[in-house]
Write a protein that holds these residues in place. Structure first.
Motif, PDB file in Angstrom:
ATOM      1  N   LEU A 119       0.817  -1.213   0.000  1.00 10.73           N
ATOM      2  CA  LEU A 119       0.000   0.000   0.000  1.00 10.73           C
ATOM      3  C   LEU A 119       0.853   1.267   0.000  1.00 10.73           C
ATOM      4  CD1 LEU A 119      -2.652   1.548   0.471  1.00 10.73           C
ATOM      5  CD2 LEU A 119      -2.432   1.039   2.896  1.00 10.73           C
ATOM      6  N   LYS A 120       1.893   1.255   0.844  1.00 13.74           N
ATOM      7  CA  LYS A 120       2.712   2.461   0.974  1.00 13.74           C
ATOM      8  C   LYS A 120       3.364   2.797  -0.377  1.00 13.74           C
ATOM      9  CE  LYS A 120       6.610   4.251   3.485  1.00 13.74           C
ATOM     10  NZ  LYS A 120       7.804   3.773   4.122  1.00 13.74           N
ATOM     11  N   CYS A 121       3.902   1.778  -1.048  1.00 14.69           N
ATOM     12  CA  CYS A 121       4.568   2.019  -2.346  1.00 14.69           C
ATOM     13  C   CYS A 121       3.594   2.595  -3.365  1.00 14.69           C
ATOM     14  CB  CYS A 121       5.149   0.727  -2.896  1.00 14.69           C
ATOM     15  SG  CYS A 121       6.487   0.109  -1.914  1.00 14.69           S
ATOM     16  N   ARG A 122       2.367   2.078  -3.361  1.00 10.58           N
ATOM     17  CA  ARG A 122       1.376   2.578  -4.333  1.00 10.58           C
ATOM     18  C   ARG A 122       1.056   4.045  -4.059  1.00 10.58           C
ATOM     19  NH1 ARG A 122      -0.372  -1.800  -7.149  1.00 10.58           N
ATOM     20  NH2 ARG A 122      -0.144  -3.752  -6.034  1.00 10.58           N
ATOM     21  N   LEU A 123       0.919   4.368  -2.780  1.00  7.99           N
ATOM     22  CA  LEU A 123       0.580   5.755  -2.454  1.00  7.99           C
ATOM     23  C   LEU A 123       1.753   6.687  -2.736  1.00  7.99           C
ATOM     24  CD1 LEU A 123      -1.585   5.238   0.754  1.00  7.99           C
ATOM     25  CD2 LEU A 123      -2.338   5.626  -1.590  1.00  7.99           C
ATOM     26  N   VAL A 124       2.970   6.193  -2.489  1.00  5.29           N
ATOM     27  CA  VAL A 124       4.154   7.015  -2.796  1.00  5.29           C
ATOM     28  C   VAL A 124       4.201   7.290  -4.305  1.00  5.29           C
ATOM     29  CG1 VAL A 124       6.690   6.981  -2.907  1.00  5.29           C
ATOM     30  CG2 VAL A 124       5.527   6.294  -0.796  1.00  5.29           C
ATOM     31  N   ALA A 125       3.944   6.246  -5.107  1.00  6.93           N
ATOM     32  CA  ALA A 125       3.971   6.422  -6.570  1.00  6.93           C
ATOM     33  C   ALA A 125       2.913   7.429  -7.007  1.00  6.93           C
ATOM     34  CB  ALA A 125       3.749   5.081  -7.259  1.00  6.93           C
ATOM     35  N   LEU A 126       1.761   7.342  -6.386  1.00  7.49           N
ATOM     36  CA  LEU A 126       0.673   8.272  -6.721  1.00  7.49           C
ATOM     37  C   LEU A 126       1.101   9.717  -6.455  1.00  7.49           C
ATOM     38  CD1 LEU A 126      -2.264   9.093  -7.271  1.00  7.49           C
ATOM     39  CD2 LEU A 126      -2.839   8.390  -4.970  1.00  7.49           C
ATOM     40  N   VAL A 127       1.717   9.934  -5.304  1.00  3.22           N
ATOM     41  CA  VAL A 127       2.143  11.299  -4.956  1.00  3.22           C
ATOM     42  C   VAL A 127       3.255  11.753  -5.911  1.00  3.22           C
ATOM     43  CG1 VAL A 127       3.244  12.708  -3.165  1.00  3.22           C
ATOM     44  CG2 VAL A 127       1.452  11.065  -2.549  1.00  3.22           C
ATOM     45  N   GLU A 128       4.209  10.853  -6.175  1.00  2.00           N
ATOM     46  CA  GLU A 128       5.304  11.220  -7.093  1.00  2.00           C
ATOM     47  C   GLU A 128       4.754  11.587  -8.466  1.00  2.00           C
ATOM     48  OE1 GLU A 128       8.971   8.511  -5.320  1.00  2.00           O
ATOM     49  OE2 GLU A 128       7.629   7.675  -6.822  1.00  2.00           O
ATOM     50  N   HIS A 129       3.762  10.823  -8.896  1.00  2.00           N
ATOM     51  CA  HIS A 129       3.173  11.082 -10.209  1.00  2.00           C
ATOM     52  C   HIS A 129       2.469  12.447 -10.220  1.00  2.00           C
ATOM     53  CE1 HIS A 129       1.162   9.053 -13.896  1.00  2.00           C
ATOM     54  NE2 HIS A 129       1.470  10.292 -14.133  1.00  2.00           N
ATOM     55  N   ALA A 130       1.715  12.706  -9.163  1.00  2.00           N
ATOM     56  CA  ALA A 130       1.002  13.993  -9.086  1.00  2.00           C
ATOM     57  C   ALA A 130       2.002  15.152  -9.096  1.00  2.00           C
ATOM     58  CB  ALA A 130       0.148  14.021  -7.820  1.00  2.00           C
ATOM     59  N   LEU A 131       3.132  14.963  -8.402  1.00  2.00           N
ATOM     60  CA  LEU A 131       4.148  16.030  -8.373  1.00  2.00           C
ATOM     61  C   LEU A 131       4.743  16.257  -9.766  1.00  2.00           C
ATOM     62  CD1 LEU A 131       5.979  15.232  -5.002  1.00  2.00           C
ATOM     63  CD2 LEU A 131       4.533  17.219  -5.513  1.00  2.00           C
ATOM     64  N   LEU A 132       4.942  15.165 -10.505  1.00  2.00           N
ATOM     65  CA  LEU A 132       5.481  15.319 -11.868  1.00  2.00           C
ATOM     66  C   LEU A 132       4.471  16.024 -12.777  1.00  2.00           C
ATOM     67  CD1 LEU A 132       7.297  11.887 -12.267  1.00  2.00           C
ATOM     68  CD2 LEU A 132       8.358  14.126 -12.582  1.00  2.00           C
ATOM     69  N   ILE A 133       3.193  15.690 -12.594  1.00  2.00           N
ATOM     70  CA  ILE A 133       2.161  16.372 -13.400  1.00  2.00           C
ATOM     71  C   ILE A 133       2.195  17.871 -13.089  1.00  2.00           C
ATOM     72  CG2 ILE A 133      -0.340  16.637 -13.752  1.00  2.00           C
ATOM     73  CD1 ILE A 133      -0.607  13.594 -13.431  1.00  2.00           C
ATOM     74  N   GLU A 134       2.305  18.196 -11.811  1.00  2.00           N
ATOM     75  CA  GLU A 134       2.368  19.602 -11.390  1.00  2.00           C
ATOM     76  C   GLU A 134       3.600  20.286 -12.013  1.00  2.00           C
ATOM     77  OE1 GLU A 134       0.708  21.780  -9.684  1.00  2.00           O
ATOM     78  OE2 GLU A 134       2.311  23.240  -9.277  1.00  2.00           O
ATOM     79  N   GLN A 135       4.732  19.574 -11.952  1.00  2.00           N
ATOM     80  CA  GLN A 135       5.990  20.138 -12.449  1.00  2.00           C
ATOM     81  C   GLN A 135       5.939  20.443 -13.955  1.00  2.00           C
ATOM     82  OE1 GLN A 135       9.014  17.503 -10.926  1.00  2.00           O
ATOM     83  NE2 GLN A 135      10.497  18.320 -12.365  1.00  2.00           N
ATOM     84  N   HIS A 136       5.193  19.624 -14.705  1.00  2.00           N
ATOM     85  CA  HIS A 136       5.171  19.785 -16.172  1.00  2.00           C
ATOM     86  C   HIS A 136       3.852  20.356 -16.672  1.00  2.00           C
ATOM     87  CE1 HIS A 136       9.011  17.764 -16.847  1.00  2.00           C
ATOM     88  NE2 HIS A 136       8.669  17.011 -15.812  1.00  2.00           N
ATOM     89  N   LYS A 137       3.078  20.948 -15.761  1.00  2.00           N
ATOM     90  CA  LYS A 137       1.708  21.326 -16.139  1.00  2.00           C
ATOM     91  C   LYS A 137       1.659  22.366 -17.258  1.00  2.00           C
ATOM     92  CE  LYS A 137       0.981  24.874 -12.715  1.00  2.00           C
ATOM     93  NZ  LYS A 137       1.105  25.031 -11.308  1.00  2.00           N
ATOM     94  N   GLU A 138       2.712  23.182 -17.391  1.00  2.00           N
ATOM     95  CA  GLU A 138       2.684  24.231 -18.424  1.00  2.00           C
ATOM     96  C   GLU A 138       2.702  23.650 -19.839  1.00  2.00           C
ATOM     97  OE1 GLU A 138       2.109  26.947 -17.224  1.00  2.00           O
ATOM     98  OE2 GLU A 138       2.825  26.736 -15.157  1.00  2.00           O
ATOM     99  N   LYS A 139       3.202  22.430 -19.964  1.00  2.00           N
ATOM    100  CA  LYS A 139       3.324  21.844 -21.309  1.00  2.00           C
ATOM    101  C   LYS A 139       1.967  21.450 -21.881  1.00  2.00           C
ATOM    102  CE  LYS A 139       7.848  19.706 -20.878  1.00  2.00           C
ATOM    103  NZ  LYS A 139       8.239  19.522 -19.481  1.00  2.00           N
ATOM    104  N   TYR A 140       1.016  21.189 -20.996  1.00  2.00           N
ATOM    105  CA  TYR A 140      -0.257  20.611 -21.433  1.00  2.00           C
ATOM    106  C   TYR A 140      -1.399  21.536 -21.035  1.00  2.00           C
ATOM    107  CZ  TYR A 140       2.819  16.549 -21.528  1.00  2.00           C
ATOM    108  OH  TYR A 140       3.866  15.702 -21.772  1.00  2.00           O
ATOM    109  N   ASP A 141      -2.581  21.318 -21.666  1.00  2.00           N
ATOM    110  CA  ASP A 141      -3.708  22.132 -21.225  1.00  2.00           C
ATOM    111  C   ASP A 141      -4.330  21.513 -19.971  1.00  2.00           C
ATOM    112  OD1 ASP A 141      -5.419  20.109 -22.098  1.00  2.00           O
ATOM    113  OD2 ASP A 141      -5.528  20.964 -24.099  1.00  2.00           O
TER     114      ASP A 141
END
Ligand SMILES: Cc1cc2nc3c(=O)[nH]c(=O)nc-3n(C[C@H](O)[C@H](O)[C@H](O)COP(=O)(O)O)c2cc1C
Length: 334
Positions: free
Chosen positions: A284-306
């Motif tokens: 469970l912990k690994c899945r939640l960590v991946a989810l947060v990491e993914h959300a952070l990457l989306i935030e980091q690259h949000k300017e590229k996409y609409d």
């Protein structure tokens, strides 16, 4: 002409499917961070990443807009850019832009079943029924990368309304793309039935490939040609959800060079890693960590996409990370 394949292509046995709104920069980055060995050459799990598809018309009309969408990082290599369209000359020009962006390969979409792409743009799977244009597109694309290390590949389906591998596969092999990825369904089937991994289809495809390879070998020996050219490599695609299934397909079809995985990696950025091959062992912990990491990457690259892209990507991935935990929710409710 048959060329010498880049080393990364000869070493790669797996690939991430191109998927619109899914295989964007953040997702490719996450999968690469989880799964790429620092030394890919010693890794069993070396895999190719693919971009979402990009229209040749769009890329030529507004290269700057697409340059930001086609941004990638070094860890995502080898990375292939997928294009769709119907005009060979535009493929030639768009491929030169892709080459300037430093991609390792360019892939031609001949499988998309979406009406807007097929009927309005005569692209994607429409090329299965317009074989002369399909051949011209491959040739024009190959011409654009001549003299470079870039690969030219085709991703397609096994037919339009019906399975037509007897005509379609030899037509493609005659043009010698570096790689042919077969989504084992027809256009008509969309994703509504199991992929045709059965021997009558996949086995027959590998027979056609063998015939093609034997002919190439024969030609080489007739011409006393000792150079290291190789023929088209073959990847299969459709319904693969685990590394065990991949091993099984390699056992069944020894001529299969690789497997491309699409929906099977949703919520599993560790899919290609040698260490975490079996998703059942991920807690469970690994899945939640991946989810947060993914959300952070989306935030980091949000300017590229609409905004729409970012929201639908977040929504899809949120569901997939938490899906294996649904039983936990049920337990809590009980
Ligand atoms: C959301 C989504 C987007 C897709 N976008 C593309 C695309 O841009 N280019 C392409 O060639 N195939 C695209 N596909 C098809 C996949 O690459 C793949 O061929 C298909 O999903 C079957 O593989 P799978 O069963 O492993 O998912 C898409 C599929 C999905 C589900």
């Amino acid at each position: 002409m048959i060329g010498i394949k880049p080393k990364w292509l000869l070493n790669s046995r797996m690939a991430i499917s191109p998927m619109v709104d899914v295989t964007d920069h953040p997702f490719r980055q996450l999968v690469s961070l989880y799964s790429k060995s620092k030394d890919q050459s010693s890794s069993k799990s070396s895999f190719i990443t693919w971009t979402e598809f990009v229209s040749v018309d769009g890329l030529l009309a507004n290269p700057n807009r697409f340059k930001s969408l086609l941004d990638y990082s070094e860890i995502q290599r080898p990375i292939v850019c997928q294009l769709f369209g119907s005009d060979p000359d535009k493929f030639n020009r768009a491929t030169k832009i892709v080459a300037d962006l430093g991609f390792d390969g360019v892939d031609i979409n001949m499988g998309c079943p979406v009406r807007k792409v097929v009927e309005r743009q005569s692209s994607g799977s429409a090329l299965i029924v317009d074989k002369p244009t399909a051949v011209s597109i491959i040739n024009a694309t190959k011409q654009a990368v001549a003299g470079t290390d870039m690969s030219v590949s085709v991703k397609t389906r096994i037919g339009f309304d019906e399975i037509e591998i007897e005509q379609w596969i030899p037509t493609l092999l005659q043009t010698n793309p570096d790689l042919l990825t077969l989504h084992l369904r027809t256009k008509k089937e969309l994703s509504n039935c199991p992929a045709h991994w059965e021997n009558e289809v996949m086995g027959r495809v590998t027979e056609l490939l063998k015939q093609h390879r034997d002919e190439h070998q024969q030609q080489k020996s007739n011409n006393n040609n000792n150079n290291k050219t190789t023929t088209t490599r073959l990847f299969g695609n459709g319904d693969i959800e685990s590394r065990l299934q991949i091993d099984e397909m390699f056992r069944r079809y020894s001529l299969l060079d690789g497997i491309m995985v699409g929906r099977g990696i949703y919520g599993k950025p560790w899919f290609f890693s040698d260490e975490n091959q079996h998703d059942d062992g991920i807690d469970l912990k690994c899945r939640l960590v991946a989810l947060v990491e993914h959300a952070l990457l989306i935030e980091q690259h949000k300017e590229k996409y609409d905004l729409q892209h970012n929201l639908s990507s977040l929504n899809l991935h949120l569901k997939s990370y938490t899906q294996p935990l649904c039983h936990l929710g049920e337990i809590i409710i009980r």
